[in-house]
Motif scaffolding. Structure first.
Motif, PDB file in Angstrom:
ATOM      1  N   ILE A  13       2.269 -11.051   3.937  1.00 40.06           N
ATOM      2  CA  ILE A  13       2.799  -9.686   4.041  1.00 40.06           C
ATOM      3  C   ILE A  13       1.948  -8.849   4.995  1.00 40.06           C
ATOM      4  CG2 ILE A  13       1.613  -8.622   2.054  1.00 40.06           C
ATOM      5  CD1 ILE A  13       5.280  -8.014   3.038  1.00 40.06           C
ATOM      6  N   CYS A  14       0.643  -9.096   5.012  1.00 37.31           N
ATOM      7  CA  CYS A  14      -0.227  -8.360   5.939  1.00 37.31           C
ATOM      8  C   CYS A  14       0.083  -8.716   7.386  1.00 37.31           C
ATOM      9  CB  CYS A  14      -1.696  -8.627   5.614  1.00 37.31           C
ATOM     10  SG  CYS A  14      -2.266  -7.742   4.155  1.00 37.31           S
ATOM     11  N   ALA A  15       0.341  -9.986   7.653  1.00 36.79           N
ATOM     12  CA  ALA A  15       0.693 -10.400   9.009  1.00 36.79           C
ATOM     13  C   ALA A  15       1.995  -9.731   9.449  1.00 36.79           C
ATOM     14  CB  ALA A  15       0.820 -11.918   9.080  1.00 36.79           C
ATOM     15  N   LEU A  16       2.966  -9.729   8.571  1.00 35.62           N
ATOM     16  CA  LEU A  16       4.255  -9.127   8.889  1.00 35.62           C
ATOM     17  C   LEU A  16       4.135  -7.610   9.067  1.00 35.62           C
ATOM     18  CD1 LEU A  16       7.245  -9.711   9.327  1.00 35.62           C
ATOM     19  CD2 LEU A  16       7.571  -9.418   6.862  1.00 35.62           C
ATOM     20  N   CYS A  17       3.366  -6.984   8.209  1.00 33.94           N
ATOM     21  CA  CYS A  17       3.178  -5.533   8.294  1.00 33.94           C
ATOM     22  C   CYS A  17       2.510  -5.156   9.628  1.00 33.94           C
ATOM     23  CB  CYS A  17       2.355  -5.052   7.107  1.00 33.94           C
ATOM     24  SG  CYS A  17       2.441  -3.277   6.835  1.00 33.94           S
ATOM     25  N   ALA A  18       1.502  -5.907  10.016  1.00 32.89           N
ATOM     26  CA  ALA A  18       0.826  -5.638  11.294  1.00 32.89           C
ATOM     27  C   ALA A  18       1.801  -5.805  12.461  1.00 32.89           C
ATOM     28  CB  ALA A  18      -0.372  -6.574  11.463  1.00 32.89           C
ATOM     29  N   ARG A  19       2.648  -6.811  12.389  1.00 32.67           N
ATOM     30  CA  ARG A  19       3.628  -7.029  13.454  1.00 32.67           C
ATOM     31  C   ARG A  19       4.650  -5.886  13.506  1.00 32.67           C
ATOM     32  NH1 ARG A  19       5.714 -12.971  12.644  1.00 32.67           N
ATOM     33  NH2 ARG A  19       6.889 -12.478  14.522  1.00 32.67           N
TER      34      ARG A  19
ATOM     35  N   LYS B  49      -8.123  -3.994  -1.125  1.00 29.30           N
ATOM     36  CA  LYS B  49      -8.123  -2.625  -1.646  1.00 29.30           C
ATOM     37  C   LYS B  49      -7.967  -1.619  -0.508  1.00 29.30           C
ATOM     38  CE  LYS B  49     -10.756   0.614  -4.427  1.00 29.30           C
ATOM     39  NZ  LYS B  49     -12.022   0.943  -5.043  1.00 29.30           N
ATOM     40  N   LYS B  50      -8.706  -1.816   0.565  1.00 25.41           N
ATOM     41  CA  LYS B  50      -8.626  -0.915   1.714  1.00 25.41           C
ATOM     42  C   LYS B  50      -7.229  -0.957   2.336  1.00 25.41           C
ATOM     43  CE  LYS B  50     -10.645   0.191   6.172  1.00 25.41           C
ATOM     44  NZ  LYS B  50     -11.645  -0.123   7.180  1.00 25.41           N
ATOM     45  N   CYS B  51      -6.699  -2.151   2.491  1.00 27.34           N
ATOM     46  CA  CYS B  51      -5.368  -2.297   3.084  1.00 27.34           C
ATOM     47  C   CYS B  51      -4.311  -1.647   2.188  1.00 27.34           C
ATOM     48  CB  CYS B  51      -5.061  -3.775   3.308  1.00 27.34           C
ATOM     49  SG  CYS B  51      -3.578  -4.055   4.292  1.00 27.34           S
ATOM     50  N   ALA B  52      -4.427  -1.845   0.898  1.00 31.90           N
ATOM     51  CA  ALA B  52      -3.472  -1.249  -0.049  1.00 31.90           C
ATOM     52  C   ALA B  52      -3.480   0.268   0.064  1.00 31.90           C
ATOM     53  CB  ALA B  52      -3.792  -1.678  -1.470  1.00 31.90           C
ATOM     54  N   GLU B  53      -4.647   0.850   0.191  1.00 33.85           N
ATOM     55  CA  GLU B  53      -4.761   2.305   0.285  1.00 33.85           C
ATOM     56  C   GLU B  53      -4.106   2.832   1.555  1.00 33.85           C
ATOM     57  OE1 GLU B  53      -8.977   2.902  -0.102  1.00 33.85           O
ATOM     58  OE2 GLU B  53      -8.933   2.560  -2.275  1.00 33.85           O
ATOM     59  N   LEU B  54      -4.382   2.174   2.699  1.00 34.58           N
ATOM     60  CA  LEU B  54      -3.794   2.626   3.957  1.00 34.58           C
ATOM     61  C   LEU B  54      -2.285   2.440   3.981  1.00 34.58           C
ATOM     62  CD1 LEU B  54      -6.438   1.373   6.557  1.00 34.58           C
ATOM     63  CD2 LEU B  54      -5.843   3.731   6.040  1.00 34.58           C
ATOM     64  N   CYS B  55      -1.831   1.299   3.485  1.00 32.99           N
ATOM     65  CA  CYS B  55      -0.384   1.051   3.463  1.00 32.99           C
ATOM     66  C   CYS B  55       0.336   2.013   2.535  1.00 32.99           C
ATOM     67  CB  CYS B  55      -0.092  -0.406   3.090  1.00 32.99           C
ATOM     68  SG  CYS B  55      -0.314  -1.551   4.456  1.00 32.99           S
ATOM     69  N   ALA B  56      -0.279   2.335   1.408  1.00 31.96           N
ATOM     70  CA  ALA B  56       0.332   3.283   0.476  1.00 31.96           C
ATOM     71  C   ALA B  56       0.485   4.656   1.140  1.00 31.96           C
ATOM     72  CB  ALA B  56      -0.504   3.383  -0.807  1.00 31.96           C
TER      73      ALA B  56
ATOM     74  N   CYS C 124       3.647  -4.052   0.983  1.00 32.04           N
ATOM     75  CA  CYS C 124       2.308  -4.540   1.343  1.00 32.04           C
ATOM     76  C   CYS C 124       1.259  -3.925   0.420  1.00 32.04           C
ATOM     77  CB  CYS C 124       2.016  -4.229   2.809  1.00 32.04           C
ATOM     78  SG  CYS C 124       0.512  -5.015   3.436  1.00 32.04           S
ATOM     79  N   ALA C 125       1.375  -2.634   0.170  1.00 32.01           N
ATOM     80  CA  ALA C 125       0.422  -1.962  -0.718  1.00 32.01           C
ATOM     81  C   ALA C 125       0.459  -2.573  -2.112  1.00 32.01           C
ATOM     82  CB  ALA C 125       0.727  -0.464  -0.783  1.00 32.01           C
ATOM     83  N   LYS C 126       1.655  -2.858  -2.607  1.00 34.37           N
ATOM     84  CA  LYS C 126       1.820  -3.437  -3.945  1.00 34.37           C
ATOM     85  C   LYS C 126       1.183  -4.827  -4.032  1.00 34.37           C
ATOM     86  CE  LYS C 126       5.478  -4.622  -7.230  1.00 34.37           C
ATOM     87  NZ  LYS C 126       6.933  -4.570  -7.482  1.00 34.37           N
TER      88      LYS C 126
END
Length: 106
Positions: A43-49, A94-101, A65-67
């Motif tokens: 999901i992180c790869a897809l979100c970045a794309r 945790k950091k990625c979840a916060e930014l995506c949220a 992604c945050a979830k």
């Protein structure tokens, strides 16, 4: 665009941390960690794309992604005292979840 750049960086850092964690967890047969880290990495790869191309579906993907990152952080935190890769993964997730949220709300 700065928020998107920060999110892309966080997603890529999370992806790398998850892949390292998967490799280490395979060695000790930690299935729970492996399963969630695989989902999180993907999901992180897809979100970045999506962010890189400015997709109009980005906010929906950020929410998912945050979830997933939050769930991965929670699972990896259970093993953080015993495995450095799990600690690093939990922190990155945790950091990625916060930014995506934050971007999901935008």
């Amino acid at each position: 665009m700065t928020d998107f750049k920060n999110c892309i960086a966080a997603c890529l850092a999370c992806l790398i941390a998850c892949e390292k964690c998967i490799t280490d967890c395979i060695k000790v047969n930690n299935q729970d960690c492996i399963v969630i880290c695989r989902d999180c990495s993907d999901i992180c790869a897809l979100c970045a794309r999506f962010d890189a191309r400015g997709s109009k579906y980005g906010s929906d993907l950020h929410a998912l992604c945050a979830k997933i990152c939050k769930a991965c952080a929670e699972e990896c935190a259970k093993h953080a005292a015993h495995h450095e890769s799990c600690k690093e993964c939990a922190d990155a997730c945790k950091k990625c979840a916060e930014l995506c949220a934050e971007l999901a709300k935008a």
